[in-house]
Design a protein around this motif. Structure first.
Motif, mmCIF file in Angstrom:
data_model
loop_
_atom_site.group_PDB
_atom_site.id
_atom_site.type_symbol
_atom_site.label_atom_id
_atom_site.label_comp_id
_atom_site.label_asym_id
_atom_site.label_seq_id
_atom_site.Cartn_x
_atom_site.Cartn_y
_atom_site.Cartn_z
ATOM 1 N N VAL A 80 -2.826 -8.490 0.874
ATOM 2 C CA VAL A 80 -3.544 -8.364 2.149
ATOM 3 C C VAL A 80 -3.160 -7.072 2.863
ATOM 4 C CG1 VAL A 80 -3.782 -9.365 4.460
ATOM 5 C CG2 VAL A 80 -3.842 -10.851 2.443
ATOM 6 N N MET A 81 -1.899 -6.669 2.742
ATOM 7 C CA MET A 81 -1.392 -5.520 3.502
ATOM 8 C C MET A 81 -1.811 -4.161 2.949
ATOM 9 S SD MET A 81 2.557 -6.568 4.425
ATOM 10 C CE MET A 81 2.908 -4.915 5.070
ATOM 11 N N THR A 82 -2.266 -4.122 1.713
ATOM 12 C CA THR A 82 -2.474 -2.827 1.072
ATOM 13 C C THR A 82 -3.936 -2.577 0.721
ATOM 14 O OG1 THR A 82 -1.922 -3.861 -1.054
ATOM 15 C CG2 THR A 82 -0.168 -2.675 0.088
ATOM 16 N N PRO A 83 -4.329 -1.305 0.660
ATOM 17 C CA PRO A 83 -5.686 -0.965 0.213
ATOM 18 C C PRO A 83 -5.840 -1.275 -1.269
ATOM 19 C CG PRO A 83 -4.373 1.022 0.513
ATOM 20 C CD PRO A 83 -3.557 -0.104 1.053
ATOM 21 N N PRO A 84 -7.092 -1.420 -1.731
ATOM 22 C CA PRO A 84 -7.329 -1.822 -3.129
ATOM 23 C C PRO A 84 -6.643 -0.949 -4.173
ATOM 24 C CG PRO A 84 -9.355 -1.948 -1.864
ATOM 25 C CD PRO A 84 -8.347 -1.315 -0.966
ATOM 26 N N ASP A 85 -6.553 0.359 -3.922
ATOM 27 C CA ASP A 85 -5.973 1.237 -4.935
ATOM 28 C C ASP A 85 -4.465 1.071 -5.067
ATOM 29 O OD1 ASP A 85 -5.757 2.371 -2.331
ATOM 30 O OD2 ASP A 85 -5.290 4.321 -3.203
ATOM 31 N N MET A 86 -3.848 0.403 -4.096
ATOM 32 C CA MET A 86 -2.405 0.159 -4.140
ATOM 33 C C MET A 86 -2.071 -1.306 -4.359
ATOM 34 S SD MET A 86 -1.220 2.515 -0.920
ATOM 35 C CE MET A 86 0.452 1.887 -0.991
ATOM 36 N N GLY A 87 -3.096 -2.138 -4.435
ATOM 37 C CA GLY A 87 -2.891 -3.577 -4.449
ATOM 38 C C GLY A 87 -2.011 -4.088 -5.572
ATOM 39 N N ALA A 88 -2.322 -3.688 -6.805
ATOM 40 C CA ALA A 88 -1.561 -4.204 -7.956
ATOM 41 C C ALA A 88 -0.094 -3.798 -7.875
ATOM 42 C CB ALA A 88 -2.184 -3.700 -9.254
ATOM 43 N N GLN A 89 0.152 -2.543 -7.514
ATOM 44 C CA GLN A 89 1.528 -2.068 -7.416
ATOM 45 C C GLN A 89 2.279 -2.809 -6.323
ATOM 46 O OE1 GLN A 89 1.870 2.129 -6.657
ATOM 47 N NE2 GLN A 89 4.119 2.113 -6.667
ATOM 48 N N ALA A 90 1.633 -2.986 -5.165
ATOM 49 C CA ALA A 90 2.272 -3.672 -4.043
ATOM 50 C C ALA A 90 2.581 -5.123 -4.384
ATOM 51 C CB ALA A 90 1.372 -3.606 -2.810
ATOM 52 N N MET A 91 1.666 -5.788 -5.069
ATOM 53 C CA MET A 91 1.877 -7.174 -5.457
ATOM 54 C C MET A 91 3.060 -7.303 -6.411
ATOM 55 S SD MET A 91 -2.145 -8.119 -5.946
ATOM 56 C CE MET A 91 -1.921 -9.724 -6.709
ATOM 57 N N CYS A 92 3.199 -6.340 -7.301
ATOM 58 C CA CYS A 92 4.321 -6.378 -8.245
ATOM 59 C C CYS A 92 5.648 -6.140 -7.537
ATOM 60 C CB CYS A 92 4.101 -5.336 -9.338
ATOM 61 S SG CYS A 92 2.757 -5.767 -10.480
ATOM 62 N N VAL A 93 5.651 -5.216 -6.574
ATOM 63 C CA VAL A 93 6.858 -4.973 -5.776
ATOM 64 C C VAL A 93 7.248 -6.250 -5.036
ATOM 65 C CG1 VAL A 93 7.768 -3.752 -3.758
ATOM 66 C CG2 VAL A 93 6.518 -2.486 -5.527
ATOM 67 N N ALA A 94 6.255 -6.899 -4.446
ATOM 68 C CA ALA A 94 6.514 -8.135 -3.703
ATOM 69 C C ALA A 94 7.075 -9.220 -4.617
ATOM 70 C CB ALA A 94 5.221 -8.622 -3.044
ATOM 71 N N ALA A 95 6.517 -9.356 -5.802
ATOM 72 C CA ALA A 95 6.973 -10.386 -6.744
ATOM 73 C C ALA A 95 8.435 -10.185 -7.107
ATOM 74 C CB ALA A 95 6.098 -10.359 -8.003
ATOM 75 N N VAL A 96 8.793 -8.959 -7.442
ATOM 76 C CA VAL A 96 10.169 -8.674 -7.851
ATOM 77 C C VAL A 96 11.140 -8.887 -6.694
ATOM 78 C CG1 VAL A 96 11.747 -6.873 -8.644
ATOM 79 C CG2 VAL A 96 9.466 -7.072 -9.663
#
Length: 208
Positions: A80-96
């Motif tokens: 939710v916090m990130t634009p689409p082009d950063m979404g996958a990377q941000a989600m992975c950071v959050a998961a870890v």
């Protein structure tokens, strides 16, 4: 603004995910229910497996669910916090970082849980096929061996492989395989004592 600075945004997501992951639901639930300090029961771990040693299956189930949910919620917040082009990377950071927070919470002297439920919830949010595969392997491994840690370790050995397969066995195609590997490393590190007991044949079986 933070949304205009990718580094600051990723830092904020990592920090928030760590804080969310470090909420010790097992400790809170057992204390609120009058079961005392879960750190003084069994292995002293704050996770669902040790909560079950109090004899309260309801608390263990609630701990398992809430620990998994916080991993998934951290990933969802990042999306939710990130634009689409950063979404996958941000989600992975959050998961870890959600798993890192659960395993090494600041306010418990960096002595947290083993990250299994939180890791499963985080991976499920990253990729439901990998998450479902992990859950199936965990349950099947635990059922066949009657050893909870064996099922968990098998699950986190399989999930990175599923994430890699979904990404065409390329770490450059998606950040998710790398996140899966990092989470698996955290889980295996936290299970180092269990691994030693498994190799020695002294790991306790479920119900004993």
């Amino acid at each position: 603004m933070i949304e205009n600075s990718p580094a600051l945004l990723m830092g904020a997501i990592a920090f928030l995910s760590y804080l969310l992951g470090s909420v010790p639901f097992g400790l809170v639930l057992t204390a609120l229910s009058g079961e005392g300090d879960i750190r003084k029961v069994g292995s002293g771990n704050i996770g669902a497996t040790n909560v079950l040693r109090t004899g309260r299956k309801d608390l263990a189930a609630a701990t398992l669910a809430l620990d998994a949910v916080k991993g998934a919620v951290a990933v969802a917040i990042a999306w939710v916090m990130t634009p689409p082009d950063m979404g996958a990377q941000a989600m992975c950071v959050a998961a870890v970082f959600a798993v890192l927070g659960h395993c090494f919470p600041l306010w418990l002297g960096f002595k947290g849980g083993k990250g299994v439920a939180t890791g499963l919830g985080a991976v499920m949010a990253l990729s439901w096929p990998a998450g479902l595969a992990g859950c199936a392997v965990w349950l099947l491994g635990a059922k066949l061996t009657r050893i909870s840690s064996a099922g968990a370790l098998l699950a986190f050995a399989v999930m990175p492989l599923v994430l890699m397969a979904l990404a065409g066995f390329s770490f450059s195609a998606s950040p998710k395989p790398l996140a899966g590997v990092l989470i698996a490393v955290l889980i295996f590190v936290r299970h180092h004592a269990n691994i030693v007991r498994l190799l020695n044949g002294t790991e306790p079986r479920i119900g004993k």
